[in-house]
Write a protein that holds these residues in place. Structure first.
Motif, PDB file in Angstrom:
ATOM      1  N   THR A  76       0.836  -1.202   0.000  1.00  0.00           N
ATOM      2  CA  THR A  76       0.000   0.000   0.000  1.00  0.00           C
ATOM      3  C   THR A  76       0.868   1.248   0.000  1.00  0.00           C
ATOM      4  O   THR A  76       0.598   2.200  -0.746  1.00  0.00           O
ATOM      5  CB  THR A  76      -0.934   0.005   1.235  1.00  0.00           C
ATOM      6  N   LEU A  77       1.912   1.240   0.797  1.00  0.00           N
ATOM      7  CA  LEU A  77       2.837   2.368   0.849  1.00  0.00           C
ATOM      8  C   LEU A  77       3.481   2.592  -0.517  1.00  0.00           C
ATOM      9  O   LEU A  77       3.572   3.720  -0.999  1.00  0.00           O
ATOM     10  CB  LEU A  77       3.908   2.117   1.904  1.00  0.00           C
ATOM     11  N   ARG A  78       3.912   1.510  -1.154  1.00  0.00           N
ATOM     12  CA  ARG A  78       4.526   1.601  -2.479  1.00  0.00           C
ATOM     13  C   ARG A  78       3.543   2.186  -3.499  1.00  0.00           C
ATOM     14  O   ARG A  78       3.897   3.051  -4.292  1.00  0.00           O
ATOM     15  CB  ARG A  78       4.994   0.225  -2.944  1.00  0.00           C
ATOM     16  N   GLN A  79       2.285   1.747  -3.444  1.00  0.00           N
ATOM     17  CA  GLN A  79       1.282   2.231  -4.386  1.00  0.00           C
ATOM     18  C   GLN A  79       0.959   3.705  -4.149  1.00  0.00           C
ATOM     19  O   GLN A  79       0.795   4.470  -5.097  1.00  0.00           O
ATOM     20  CB  GLN A  79       0.010   1.398  -4.293  1.00  0.00           C
ATOM     21  N   GLU A  80       0.876   4.103  -2.883  1.00  0.00           N
ATOM     22  CA  GLU A  80       0.548   5.491  -2.558  1.00  0.00           C
ATOM     23  C   GLU A  80       1.686   6.447  -2.894  1.00  0.00           C
ATOM     24  O   GLU A  80       1.455   7.565  -3.350  1.00  0.00           O
ATOM     25  CB  GLU A  80       0.181   5.615  -1.079  1.00  0.00           C
ATOM     26  N   GLU A  81       2.910   6.016  -2.656  1.00  0.00           N
ATOM     27  CA  GLU A  81       4.065   6.891  -2.869  1.00  0.00           C
ATOM     28  C   GLU A  81       4.547   6.875  -4.317  1.00  0.00           C
ATOM     29  O   GLU A  81       5.229   7.796  -4.746  1.00  0.00           O
ATOM     30  CB  GLU A  81       5.210   6.498  -1.936  1.00  0.00           C
ATOM     31  N   GLY A  82       4.232   5.807  -5.039  1.00  0.00           N
ATOM     32  CA  GLY A  82       4.665   5.714  -6.434  1.00  0.00           C
ATOM     33  C   GLY A  82       6.171   5.790  -6.547  1.00  0.00           C
ATOM     34  O   GLY A  82       6.904   5.087  -5.870  1.00  0.00           O
ATOM     35  N   GLY A  83       6.667   6.653  -7.398  1.00  0.00           N
ATOM     36  CA  GLY A  83       8.102   6.806  -7.623  1.00  0.00           C
ATOM     37  C   GLY A  83       8.791   7.634  -6.559  1.00  0.00           C
ATOM     38  O   GLY A  83      10.001   7.797  -6.592  1.00  0.00           O
ATOM     39  N   ASN A  84       8.035   8.202  -5.621  1.00  0.00           N
ATOM     40  CA  ASN A  84       8.618   9.062  -4.584  1.00  0.00           C
ATOM     41  C   ASN A  84       9.126   8.283  -3.379  1.00  0.00           C
ATOM     42  O   ASN A  84       9.650   8.886  -2.449  1.00  0.00           O
ATOM     43  CB  ASN A  84       7.584  10.082  -4.108  1.00  0.00           C
ATOM     44  N   LEU A  85       8.969   6.970  -3.387  1.00  0.00           N
ATOM     45  CA  LEU A  85       9.379   6.147  -2.253  1.00  0.00           C
ATOM     46  C   LEU A  85      10.892   5.942  -2.288  1.00  0.00           C
ATOM     47  O   LEU A  85      11.437   5.432  -3.256  1.00  0.00           O
ATOM     48  CB  LEU A  85       8.656   4.793  -2.297  1.00  0.00           C
ATOM     49  N   ASP A  86      11.564   6.357  -1.247  1.00  0.00           N
ATOM     50  CA  ASP A  86      13.011   6.170  -1.140  1.00  0.00           C
ATOM     51  C   ASP A  86      13.262   4.808  -0.499  1.00  0.00           C
ATOM     52  O   ASP A  86      13.154   4.636   0.717  1.00  0.00           O
ATOM     53  CB  ASP A  86      13.626   7.285  -0.300  1.00  0.00           C
ATOM     54  N   VAL A  87      13.576   3.832  -1.324  1.00  0.00           N
ATOM     55  CA  VAL A  87      13.734   2.455  -0.871  1.00  0.00           C
ATOM     56  C   VAL A  87      14.883   2.333   0.129  1.00  0.00           C
ATOM     57  O   VAL A  87      14.786   1.591   1.104  1.00  0.00           O
ATOM     58  CB  VAL A  87      13.944   1.516  -2.081  1.00  0.00           C
ATOM     59  N   ASP A  88      15.968   3.071  -0.085  1.00  0.00           N
ATOM     60  CA  ASP A  88      17.105   3.000   0.834  1.00  0.00           C
ATOM     61  C   ASP A  88      16.705   3.436   2.243  1.00  0.00           C
ATOM     62  O   ASP A  88      17.097   2.808   3.227  1.00  0.00           O
ATOM     63  CB  ASP A  88      18.261   3.866   0.338  1.00  0.00           C
ATOM     64  N   VAL A  89      15.917   4.500   2.339  1.00  0.00           N
ATOM     65  CA  VAL A  89      15.454   4.975   3.646  1.00  0.00           C
ATOM     66  C   VAL A  89      14.527   3.943   4.280  1.00  0.00           C
ATOM     67  O   VAL A  89      14.623   3.649   5.476  1.00  0.00           O
ATOM     68  CB  VAL A  89      14.747   6.350   3.522  1.00  0.00           C
ATOM     69  N   LEU A  90      13.626   3.359   3.472  1.00  0.00           N
ATOM     70  CA  LEU A  90      12.709   2.345   3.982  1.00  0.00           C
ATOM     71  C   LEU A  90      13.478   1.132   4.507  1.00  0.00           C
ATOM     72  O   LEU A  90      13.202   0.645   5.608  1.00  0.00           O
ATOM     73  CB  LEU A  90      11.724   1.920   2.887  1.00  0.00           C
ATOM     74  N   VAL A  91      14.462   0.664   3.771  1.00  0.00           N
ATOM     75  CA  VAL A  91      15.264  -0.483   4.206  1.00  0.00           C
ATOM     76  C   VAL A  91      16.012  -0.143   5.490  1.00  0.00           C
ATOM     77  O   VAL A  91      16.060  -0.948   6.427  1.00  0.00           O
ATOM     78  CB  VAL A  91      16.234  -0.930   3.091  1.00  0.00           C
TER      79      VAL A  91
END
Length: 176
Positions: free
Chosen positions: A104-119
């Motif tokens: 859901t987070l990935r879908q809501e944020e789209g391309g704005n999701l910083d994967v490095d920060v999430l990890v």
């Protein structure tokens, strides 16, 4: 006696896993349902902490039972954890438990999701685990992989997360 301690450990671990699965199936954004555990994080944390304490108590009891039987648990070189393997196992556990929330987070944020920060955020939880908890998690992971069938269809037993990691080339072999 060792079998009884192992059974208690397995039961405590199963209760903890069931609790995590129960929370992962609830909608964290549902503020209307008063029975939703995400609406009361203090109670949710208390239950998770109690489940963790139960597992650790069962683990400590089993470990002390093994030591009283004269089994060698003092070989630290043999019990050292592979940090990369532990990180992979921990992230697999967390992402599997909260797959819906992360999707859901990935879908809501789209391309704005910083994967490095999430990890990095997800990995901070690993720092809260004691060495016994890490060892228990790694042993459980090794046991689950030793049960995999040797036939060519073992890929069907992989979770979607594991399949995606393989596709991206992030497979970390677990040392046995």
């Amino acid at each position: 006696m060792d079998t009884e301690q192992a059974t208690q450990l397995v039961q405590a671990a199963r209760r903890a896993i069931d609790l995590v699965e129960e929370y992962s199936e609830c909608d964290p954004y549902n503020k209307v349902d008063k029975s939703n555990p995400w609406n009361n994080p203090e109670e949710m944390f208390a239950k998770l902490d109690a489940a963790r304490n139960d597992v650790m108590a069962a683990w400590t009891e089993k470990k002390s039972g093994n030591e009283s039987l004269g089994q060698d648990n003092n070989n630290e070189k043999q019990n050292e954890l592979d940090d990369d393997g532990m990180r992979a196992v921990y992230l697999d556990m967390i992402t599997d438990a909260f797959a819906d929330v992360l999707d859901t987070l990935r879908q809501e944020e789209g391309g704005n999701l910083d994967v490095d920060v999430l990890v990095d955020c997800l990995q901070t939880g690993m720092d809260l685990l004691s060495s016994d908890e890490k060892e228990l998690l790694m042993e459980e992971q090794e046991e689950s992989h030793s049960v995999v069938d040797d036939d060519d269809d073992h890929e069907t037993s992989l979770t979607p997360h594991e399949k995606r990691r393989i596709d991206l080339g992030f497979v970390v072999p677990v040392q046995s």
